[in-house]
Scaffold this motif. Structure first.
Motif, PDB file in Angstrom:
ATOM      1  N   ASN A 141     -18.725   2.310 -10.752  1.00 58.07           N
ATOM      2  CA  ASN A 141     -18.318   2.918  -9.638  1.00 58.07           C
ATOM      3  C   ASN A 141     -18.280   4.622  -9.678  1.00 58.07           C
ATOM      4  N   THR A 216      -3.986  -6.968  -4.234  1.00 59.98           N
ATOM      5  CA  THR A 216      -4.605  -5.316  -5.131  1.00 59.98           C
ATOM      6  C   THR A 216      -5.658  -4.919  -4.562  1.00 59.98           C
ATOM      7  N   GLY A 217      -6.987  -5.746  -4.453  1.00 60.85           N
ATOM      8  CA  GLY A 217      -7.823  -4.942  -3.445  1.00 60.85           C
ATOM      9  C   GLY A 217      -7.537  -4.342  -2.045  1.00 60.85           C
ATOM     10  N   VAL A 220      -5.591  -1.265  -2.704  1.00 60.67           N
ATOM     11  CA  VAL A 220      -6.693  -0.133  -3.392  1.00 60.67           C
ATOM     12  C   VAL A 220      -7.461   0.052  -1.672  1.00 60.67           C
ATOM     13  N   ILE A 224      -5.820   4.038  -0.931  1.00 61.56           N
ATOM     14  CA  ILE A 224      -6.576   4.872  -1.266  1.00 61.56           C
ATOM     15  C   ILE A 224      -7.870   5.177  -1.098  1.00 61.56           C
ATOM     16  N   SER A 323      -5.767   7.381  -9.090  1.00 59.71           N
ATOM     17  CA  SER A 323      -6.681   6.064  -8.214  1.00 59.71           C
ATOM     18  C   SER A 323      -7.552   5.829  -8.723  1.00 59.71           C
ATOM     19  N   PHE A 326      -6.950   2.938 -10.844  1.00 61.85           N
ATOM     20  CA  PHE A 326      -5.815   1.355 -10.269  1.00 61.85           C
ATOM     21  C   PHE A 326      -7.280   1.425  -9.870  1.00 61.85           C
ATOM     22  N   VAL A 327      -7.957   1.864  -9.311  1.00 62.59           N
ATOM     23  CA  VAL A 327      -9.556   1.512  -8.528  1.00 62.59           C
ATOM     24  C   VAL A 327     -10.390   0.803  -9.637  1.00 62.59           C
ATOM     25  N   ALA A 330      -8.352  -2.818 -11.175  1.00 66.37           N
ATOM     26  CA  ALA A 330      -8.841  -3.012  -9.906  1.00 66.37           C
ATOM     27  C   ALA A 330      -9.983  -4.171  -9.718  1.00 66.37           C
ATOM     28  N   ASP A 331     -10.591  -3.290  -9.593  1.00 65.31           N
ATOM     29  CA  ASP A 331     -11.968  -4.070  -9.875  1.00 65.31           C
ATOM     30  C   ASP A 331     -12.964  -4.228 -10.791  1.00 65.31           C
ATOM     31  N   VAL A 354     -10.667  -5.953   1.009  1.00 62.43           N
ATOM     32  CA  VAL A 354     -10.993  -4.049   0.969  1.00 62.43           C
ATOM     33  C   VAL A 354     -10.556  -3.040   1.740  1.00 62.43           C
TER      34      VAL A 354
END
Length: 401
Positions: A141, A216-217, A220, A224, A323, A326-327, A330-331, A354
């Motif tokens: 990421n 959650t995805g 995201v 975001i 963010s 969080f991202v 989640a990933d 997503v």
């Protein structure tokens, strides 16, 4: 083990580097379009929302096909195809100033991103072990985010100083230069489709764990990647009464928005892998979802209340930091869940949700802006983030009983 780790990182770095180059044009457009929409040939605000959303909507039917594609073709083939499409669409943003031609470019970019994003996730899932999943997700990421850094910061600044055609031509040329790198960095390999033995005995991959990961995805994507990213320029422009000047350059709303977004992409390559390591070693990784979700909700409410540009910029930066946490979390949880179940099915579903969220974010935001003030858009996002955080707390309490 060292050799395995080195090979895994090389594979992840290769996919991330190409993804970053392909992302330049899209990142620039997110910043420039809400400010220079008339120069792109648009005539109404709803066209902005649609152009920033349609590339995500097209990925909904495309993602399952991309999953099948990677089962039958080499990873290098998919990445090369995606990069070439990205070069063509980036150039098209500058050469075409008619809505429907730009609409077509965004559709094609959606196909390219599906190939890049799902290919990247599957590559990480294939290369990772239980001990390094978070680190590799953060590395992936963070590195592809450098493309967002250059696209948003460089794109916002250059559009303010030059022209849209110049910037899109430059970014398309960079993409072409990266084509040989595909053959150097991307291996000739297919994604392994072997699943754990316990998974083969069960066809049910949609469980409570995978379900909340998918929700959650979706958040995201919606908050975001969609709502926040697409309204950033609008928010700054609304509070930015007097343009600043630095070194003889005009710092417009597009430039400021580019800087804010680019700061996140700039720190991601350093912060995201460290966050991933902390997730890997944590006994309660769920806290890395709960805490940023609840803090993010407070920050979004703050963005609705704030009236001055300086506190606005501070809140935007804080939201960007959380963010990243969080991202990355989640990933990471998505990849871990996929590795323990049906790999392709879970990761394909995750990329779809997503994309659904990221598609609805700009569309709903700009539809609401036609009737309501921007503050109410942020209140809605803050409420959704708060409900998600409470949902994760409830799940954790249920598991601990």
């Amino acid at each position: 083990m060292a050799k395995t780790m080195t090979a895994a990182k090389k594979k992840v770095i290769g996919v991330a580097a190409i993804t970053g180059a392909a992302l330049l044009g899209d990142s620039m457009l997110i910043i420039a379009l809400p400010v220079y929409w008339q120069e792109f040939g648009l005539t109404s605000l709803w066209q902005i929302g649609l152009l920033l959303s349609i590339n995500r909507f097209i990925r909904l039917p495309i993602n399952p096909l991309v999953g099948l594609f990677y089962q039958r073709f080499e990873l290098r083939t998919g990445v090369l195809l995606a990069l070439l499409i990205a070069v063509g669409t980036t150039a098209g943003y500058g050469f075409f100033n008619e809505f429907w031609l730009l609409f077509l470019m965004r559709l094609l970019w959606g196909v390219a991103w599906s190939l890049l994003r799902l290919g990247g996730f599957l590559t990480v899932a294939e290369a990772a072990t239980e001990d390094n999943t978070g680190n590799l997700v953060g590395l992936y990421n963070g590195l592809w985010g450098i493309g967002g850094l250059v696209g948003m910061l460089g794109g916002g600044l250059l559009v303010d100083q030059t022209s849209i055609l110049f910037v899109t031509s430059l970014f398309a040329a960079i993409g072409l230069v990266m084509v040989p790198a595909v053959f150097i960095l991307i291996p000739l390999s297919k994604v392994e489709q072997e699943e754990p033995a316990q998974v083969k005995a069960s066809k049910n991959w949609l469980t409570v764990d995978s379900g909340i990961i998918l929700v959650t995805g979706a958040m995201v994507g919606f908050i975001i990647f969609g709502l926040f990213a697409s309204t950033l320029s609008t928010s700054i422009e609304a509070h930015y009464d007097i343009e600043w000047n630095a070194a003889g350059l005009t710092v417009g709303a597009a430039t400021l928005a580019g800087i804010i977004q680019a700061l996140r992409w700039g720190w991601d390559p350093f912060i995201a892998p460290k966050i991933g390591k902390r997730i890997d070693s944590s006994k309660t990784p769920v806290l890395f979802i709960i805490v940023p979700a609840l803090i993010g909700a407070v920050l979004l409410f703050g963005l609705g209340f704030v009236q001055n540009i300086v506190p606005l910029l501070l809140l935007l930066l804080l939201f960007q930091f959380f963010s990243t946490v969080f991202v990355t979390t989640a990933d990471t949880l998505a990849v871990k869940t996929a590795s323990q179940t049906h790999k392709v099915k879970v990761m394909t579903a995750y990329t779809i949700v997503v994309d659904v969220g990221a598609a609805l974010g700009p569309l709903i935001a700009f539809m609401l802006l036609g009737t309501y003030e921007l503050a109410y858009v942020y209140y809605l996002a803050g409420l959704m983030f708060m409900m998600l955080g409470i949902g994760w707390v409830w799940k954790q309490l249920k598991q601990s009983q």
